[in-house]
Scaffold this motif. Structure first.
Motif, short mmCIF file in Angstrom:
data_model
loop_
_atom_site.label_atom_id
_atom_site.label_comp_id
_atom_site.label_asym_id
_atom_site.label_seq_id
_atom_site.Cartn_x
_atom_site.Cartn_y
_atom_site.Cartn_z
N LEU A 66 73.45 46.77 46.02
CA LEU A 66 73.62 46.90 44.56
C LEU A 66 73.90 48.35 44.20
O LEU A 66 73.29 49.28 44.75
N ARG A 73 74.54 52.49 39.20
CA ARG A 73 75.26 52.73 37.93
C ARG A 73 75.76 51.42 37.31
O ARG A 73 75.68 51.21 36.10
N ARG A 74 76.25 50.53 38.19
CA ARG A 74 76.76 49.26 37.71
C ARG A 74 75.63 48.38 37.18
O ARG A 74 75.80 47.68 36.18
N GLU A 75 74.47 48.46 37.84
CA GLU A 75 73.34 47.63 37.40
C GLU A 75 72.78 48.11 36.07
O GLU A 75 72.24 47.32 35.29
N GLU A 99 74.64 49.34 33.65
CA GLU A 99 75.56 48.77 32.65
C GLU A 99 75.34 47.27 32.47
O GLU A 99 75.38 46.75 31.37
N ARG A 100 75.09 46.58 33.60
CA ARG A 100 74.92 45.13 33.51
C ARG A 100 73.62 44.79 32.78
O ARG A 100 73.61 43.92 31.92
N HIS A 104 72.15 46.58 30.54
CA HIS A 104 72.40 46.92 29.14
C HIS A 104 73.18 45.78 28.45
O HIS A 104 72.88 45.40 27.32
#
Lengths: 206, 206
Positions: free
Chosen positions: B154, B157-159, B161-162, B164
């Motif tokens: 995982l 940074r992407r998690e 955003e997800r 949020h």
């Protein structure tokens, strides 16, 4: 031979003028009079198609729904199931000016429906589009489940709700901070979300 | 001895009257005059605290931010890290009347900021609260990552955003269809989302 008036086109022209008024000035500013001015028509000509504001608002929201449906119906069914799922999701994410406008209109209707307590026309319109999007999420998660692509232990009903939340959350973020939540970024996040349900990488073919 | 006026309390009273006006009639209806009427004060008394509408709106949005911050600061740090993470998220999901009101106010500001193109006061206020929520998501995902609880592969940074997106999506759904997206349901979905990041079940202690 008399000029043939394309009534459907005229109604869409009026609905689009209403979109512009709502996006610029808010729903409260949208009336037969202001929309006529925006479209460059007389109020009487607009009233010929939409006798009152409720009819006008319904049609404008209907247009959002019909445009989304038309794009979704045209989605190509070529490629792997996850690729097709992502293609459908692209059609309901605000990735270009047209899809952004649709989401903004829906948002304006939704905010106004919130302000107007009780079950008015706006509530019913917002509800309908909300349910249509949930139905699309249902269709997509079911397609993954029926093709046995979902990771073990995932609950279909819960994943429908989560996909719907991710979809609306990303659309909201693109509306609030377009420079942060760019089309490329929200598309990547959506792809990542679908991949996380599969536990495998989605075939990168477009 | 002269009566001691608690200016902070008075300012909050005015801001809460503004919340009521905005939730009932929309942001455009909120002026020094209408807010004074709602609070049962004279316009002059309100102007003593807030000379103009911009100051009034800023303070009302500030109140949302300060209330959330106060609740988040008071969250107990007892239990496992995922349990604490979920406790934080509870404070920013619209699970009760107070948190629903905060979200509705933010939504009203957001929708109006969308309608008003360009960088006005509303845009700046909405941006700030949006960034604060993203910071909270950053803190929570980082806490999971630093305690080595995130599933392999995982991207932090992407998690962020997800998470949020899921958070705002669920809050939006609770506002649109409260009978469908009940507090119990959105809490369960949030728990499920966090669990999906861990790949293990969260300890069910409250």
């Amino acid at each position: 031979m008399p000029k043939i008036v394309d009534h459907a086109t005229r109604r869409e022209e009026i609905a689009e003028a209403l979109w512009r008024v709502v996006r610029r000035d808010g729903i409260r500013a949208a009336s037969v009079r202001t929309v006529a001015a925006e479209a460059g028509w007389s109020a009487g000509a607009v009233r010929y198609y939409f006798p009152d504001q409720d009819g006008l608002l319904s049609f404008a929201m209907d247009l959002v729904s019909r445009r989304v449906t038309a794009r979704v119906s045209a989605v190509s069914a070529k490629g792997s199931v996850p690729t097709i799922v992502l293609r459908y999701l692209d059609e309901v994410l605000p990735l270009d000016a047209e899809r952004r406008a649709e989401f903004e209109i829906w948002l304006a209707f939704m905010a106004q429906a919130q302000a107007e307590s009780g079950a008015g026309t706006l509530h019913a319109l917002v509800d309908r589009v909300h349910n249509e999007l949930r139905e699309l999420c249902t269709l997509l998660i079911n397609a993954l489940a029926e093709n046995e692509l979902l990771r073990d232990g995932l609950d279909v009903r819960r994943e429908i709700e989560r996909l719907h939340a991710v979809l609306d959350g990303l659309a909201l973020h693109a509306a609030i901070q377009p420079a942060h939540s760019t089309p490329t970024r929200i598309r990547q996040l959506m792809r990542h979300h679908i991949e996380s349900l599969l536990g495998v990488t989605v075939d990168p073919t477009p």
